[in-house]
Scaffold this motif. Structure first.
Motif: not given
Length: 114
Positions: A68-87
């Protein structure tokens, strides 16, 4: 045969050339991305090499386990960092990262700033 004294230490990861670490992590990330994530968590040197442009360009998302990606990878915790790395990966031409970033932005209310 030379005996090693107690004061002689074995070489550490930090003594390897940064270029070599980057190539190793790029190779790992191109086959199994979960192993890349685990390597980056293991030490500072691997983390620094793991965010290099060459590593991000070669990461493969094919063997990502069905979770379940939303739980492990895209939860609110550190979401900005993950989005920035994808960008960053998208900017460097990684098509799968661009696709994932697009899906996240379409399916969430994340405020996108170019």
């Amino acid at each position: 045969m030379m005996k090693r004294t107690k004061k002689q230490l074995l070489p550490s990861i930090g003594t390897l050339l940064e270029e070599l670490l980057t190539k190793v992590l790029a190779r790992v990330g191109s086959s199994i991305v979960i192993d890349l994530f685990n390597m980056k968590l293991s030490c500072k040197e691997f983390y620094r090499a793991g965010v290099d442009a060459e590593v991000l360009r070669r990461v493969s998302l094919e063997k990502l386990p069905a979770i379940p990606w939303r739980v492990k990878y895209f939860s609110r915790k550190k979401q900005e960092l993950r989005i920035e790395l994808l960008k960053k990966a998208t900017y460097l031409g990684h098509e799968e990262a661009a696709y994932m970033l697009g899906l996240i932005l379409l399916c969430t209310n994340y405020p996108f700033k170019a």
